[in-house]
Design a protein around this motif. Structure first.
Motif, PDB file in Angstrom:
ATOM      1  N   GLY A 164      29.647  65.532  37.178  1.00  0.00           N
ATOM      2  CA  GLY A 164      30.535  66.499  36.413  1.00  0.00           C
ATOM      3  C   GLY A 164      29.863  67.120  35.458  1.00  0.00           C
ATOM      4  O   GLY A 164      28.671  67.462  35.147  1.00  0.00           O
ATOM      5  N   HIS A 165      30.651  67.807  34.450  1.00  0.00           N
ATOM      6  CA  HIS A 165      30.099  68.752  33.491  1.00  0.00           C
ATOM      7  C   HIS A 165      30.511  68.080  32.084  1.00  0.00           C
ATOM      8  O   HIS A 165      31.396  67.223  31.728  1.00  0.00           O
ATOM      9  CB  HIS A 165      30.481  69.991  33.599  1.00  0.00           C
ATOM     10  N   TYR A 166      29.866  68.531  31.013  1.00  0.00           N
ATOM     11  CA  TYR A 166      30.201  68.226  29.761  1.00  0.00           C
ATOM     12  C   TYR A 166      30.832  69.534  28.980  1.00  0.00           C
ATOM     13  O   TYR A 166      30.658  70.574  29.453  1.00  0.00           O
ATOM     14  CB  TYR A 166      29.085  67.927  28.921  1.00  0.00           C
ATOM     15  N   TYR A 167      31.975  69.159  28.145  1.00  0.00           N
ATOM     16  CA  TYR A 167      32.694  70.432  27.552  1.00  0.00           C
ATOM     17  C   TYR A 167      32.853  70.109  26.106  1.00  0.00           C
ATOM     18  O   TYR A 167      32.729  68.961  25.558  1.00  0.00           O
ATOM     19  CB  TYR A 167      34.159  70.201  28.228  1.00  0.00           C
ATOM     20  N   ASP A 168      32.925  71.231  25.445  1.00  0.00           N
ATOM     21  CA  ASP A 168      33.146  71.366  24.014  1.00  0.00           C
ATOM     22  C   ASP A 168      34.542  71.581  23.556  1.00  0.00           C
ATOM     23  O   ASP A 168      35.264  72.591  23.958  1.00  0.00           O
ATOM     24  CB  ASP A 168      32.098  72.721  23.574  1.00  0.00           C
ATOM     25  N   VAL A 169      35.085  70.425  23.012  1.00  0.00           N
ATOM     26  CA  VAL A 169      36.521  70.541  22.624  1.00  0.00           C
ATOM     27  C   VAL A 169      36.803  71.245  21.567  1.00  0.00           C
ATOM     28  O   VAL A 169      37.986  71.409  21.104  1.00  0.00           O
ATOM     29  CB  VAL A 169      36.831  68.870  22.398  1.00  0.00           C
ATOM     30  N   SER A 170      35.630  71.742  20.519  1.00  0.00           N
ATOM     31  CA  SER A 170      35.797  72.748  19.683  1.00  0.00           C
ATOM     32  C   SER A 170      35.979  74.352  19.958  1.00  0.00           C
ATOM     33  O   SER A 170      36.357  74.996  19.199  1.00  0.00           O
ATOM     34  CB  SER A 170      34.678  72.654  18.586  1.00  0.00           C
ATOM     35  N   LYS A 171      35.753  74.383  21.316  1.00  0.00           N
ATOM     36  CA  LYS A 171      35.924  75.718  21.675  1.00  0.00           C
ATOM     37  C   LYS A 171      36.715  75.803  22.958  1.00  0.00           C
ATOM     38  O   LYS A 171      37.083  74.654  23.669  1.00  0.00           O
ATOM     39  CB  LYS A 171      34.451  76.328  22.124  1.00  0.00           C
ATOM     40  N   THR A 172      37.574  76.790  23.271  1.00  0.00           N
ATOM     41  CA  THR A 172      38.271  77.063  24.545  1.00  0.00           C
ATOM     42  C   THR A 172      37.441  77.922  25.648  1.00  0.00           C
ATOM     43  O   THR A 172      36.661  78.682  25.145  1.00  0.00           O
ATOM     44  CB  THR A 172      39.597  77.765  24.114  1.00  0.00           C
ATOM     45  N   VAL A 173      38.018  77.877  26.835  1.00  0.00           N
ATOM     46  CA  VAL A 173      37.576  78.511  27.959  1.00  0.00           C
ATOM     47  C   VAL A 173      37.478  79.924  27.749  1.00  0.00           C
ATOM     48  O   VAL A 173      38.670  80.336  27.135  1.00  0.00           O
ATOM     49  CB  VAL A 173      37.972  77.985  29.273  1.00  0.00           C
ATOM     50  N   SER A 174      36.438  80.778  28.099  1.00  0.00           N
ATOM     51  CA  SER A 174      36.310  82.140  28.169  1.00  0.00           C
ATOM     52  C   SER A 174      37.478  82.887  29.063  1.00  0.00           C
ATOM     53  O   SER A 174      37.772  82.190  30.251  1.00  0.00           O
ATOM     54  CB  SER A 174      35.291  82.776  28.603  1.00  0.00           C
ATOM     55  N   PRO A 175      38.170  83.758  28.684  1.00  0.00           N
ATOM     56  CA  PRO A 175      39.168  84.460  29.699  1.00  0.00           C
ATOM     57  C   PRO A 175      38.445  84.987  30.817  1.00  0.00           C
ATOM     58  O   PRO A 175      38.933  85.099  31.929  1.00  0.00           O
ATOM     59  CB  PRO A 175      39.604  85.669  28.841  1.00  0.00           C
ATOM     60  N   GLU A 176      37.227  85.455  30.801  1.00  0.00           N
ATOM     61  CA  GLU A 176      36.586  85.775  31.988  1.00  0.00           C
ATOM     62  C   GLU A 176      36.445  84.611  33.115  1.00  0.00           C
ATOM     63  O   GLU A 176      36.479  84.849  34.284  1.00  0.00           O
ATOM     64  CB  GLU A 176      35.006  86.427  31.864  1.00  0.00           C
TER      65      GLU A 176
END
Length: 407
Positions: A164-176
């Motif tokens: 899987g992947h790691y994610y940054d909970v302090s940021k949101t996914v980009s609209p692109e």
């Protein structure tokens, strides 16, 4: 002689050059974001949290249902829900988001941003470990000599087998990135305003509409395999938020003897049938702490494949307990499916806790620090000894009772 006749390299050291030709139809299709399981041969996908995948035996099997028992305030269960959707966005899977509380479009906008490179994740871990290692190195001789040669406790359930992947909970996914995927929505207030109320098979109107939407997408998009898809095969990730709550028209959270006592169980029974015959996986969050009839919750558990419960420390005595100062709650793995085997592929670690760092949400092995200091007062030692009784047998055996041995 048979090995030589087939052609290939000359065998050496007892090895054979014979290679079995497997038909192309029997091979697992190479789908992005999936891998076959080594033990039971089932196709696996990541839940979005590598530490949770390790606990569940490598990941979620395609065609199965993951049930998340929500914590008291629904903070961390919604975070796992968004991790599941974020992994689908990164892998390019199709998404189906259903909710009766929030607009699915708003849910996807709050999905955490991915960390495509592990360099940033390693830098975050190195900074945190460097801060913790300074006092340990200065006070390394204060620990008893017989504990110095023992192996270190593995914090993560299995850090080597990452999937899987790691994610940054302090940021949101980009609209692109969000616009590059195909997703479907089901917002119950909108569906109820567009279509008249129907109730079939002792099932509420919301559950019936939800099943019809899922079935239509599976058949029209070709996830059932009845006819080949136009493009490369893909996975459908289904996410249903707070199923069984009052917002879905169900009254199992309001009374001990609800009117539609079998409505939720019938929905899960039909849903599992749709998942088994399609390239899809589903995650459902259920407010288990609000369901008053425990028999209903037992039937819901039996109709699910994987059941994970979250216990948050917010508002409880453990929030101020010094034993749990590094954690935000506990993880309880209630059920793991037995796929193509007699036993489940579960992790050997049973005492699990989760912590929410500044940017990462991780599941770790719960371990308690030793109480070896002579400067601790008698009252504090008694409080620590009494609090350890709340732990399970695995961790509770570390310090039971109020007596301490002096070396």
């Amino acid at each position: 002689m048979a090995a030589l006749a087939t052609g290939g390299a000359t065998p050496s050291d007892g090895a054979t050059s014979f290679q079995r030709k497997v038909p192309a139809s029997s091979r697992l299709a190479a789908i992005a974001g999936t891998r076959p399981s080594v033990r039971h041969g089932q196709l696996l996908l990541s839940s979005g949290l590598p530490s949770l995948d390790c606990v569940l035996g490598g990941g979620l099997a395609v065609g199965t249902l993951l049930l998340i028992e929500e914590d008291k305030y629904g903070i961390y269960s919604n975070l796992l829900f968004k991790y599941f959707l974020a992994e689908g966005i990164v892998c390019g899977h199709n998404l189906f988001v259903a909710s009766a509380k929030e607009d699915p479009a708003d849910i996807l906008k709050e999905v955490p941003a991915p960390l495509f490179d592990d360099v940033h994740k390693n830098q975050v871990d190195e900074k945190e470990t460097a801060v913790k290692s300074k006092p340990e190195s200065q006070e390394s001789m204060k620990i008893a000599w017989r504990y110095q040669n023992l192996p270190k406790i593995e914090v993560s359930p299995a850090a080597s087998a990452r999937f899987g992947h790691y994610y940054d909970v302090s940021k949101t996914v980009s609209p692109e990135l969000l616009q590059s995927i195909k997703w479907h929505r089901f917002f119950l207030p909108e569906e109820m305003s567009l279509h008249p109320e129907i109730k079939t098979g002792n099932m509420t109107c919301g559950y019936t509409r939800l099943l019809q939407s899922i079935q239509r997408i599976i058949y029209q998009e070709g996830f059932d395999g009845s006819y080949p898809q136009k493009n490369q095969k893909n996975i459908l990730r289904i996410g249903i938020q707070s199923l069984g709550s009052v917002l879905w028209g169900d009254d199992i959270c309001c009374a001990d003897n609800p009117e539609d006592v079998h409505s939720l169980t019938k929905f899960l029974y039909v849903l599992r049938g749709l998942l088994r015959m399609s390239l899809s996986a589903c995650i459902i969050t259920v407010p288990a702490h609000l369901i008053q009839n425990k028999a209903i919750m037992e039937r819901v558990t039996n109709l699910s494949d994987t059941v994970v419960g979250l216990e948050s420390f917010i508002g409880s005595e453990r929030e101020t307990n010094p034993l749990y100062k590094d954690y935000q709650g506990l993880i309880h793995v209630h059920q793991i499916p037995r796929l193509n085997s007699l036993i489940c592929d579960a992790s050997g670690t049973k005492d699990l806790a989760f912590r929410l760092k500044r940017k990462l949400f991780t599941i770790e092995r719960l371990h308690l620090p030793p109480d070896l200091s002579d400067t601790v007062s008698r009252s504090s030692k008694q409080d620590l000894a009494e609090s350890t009784k709340l732990l399970s047998s695995g961790c509770g055996a570390m310090a039971i009772g109020k007596k301490h041995l002096d070396f």
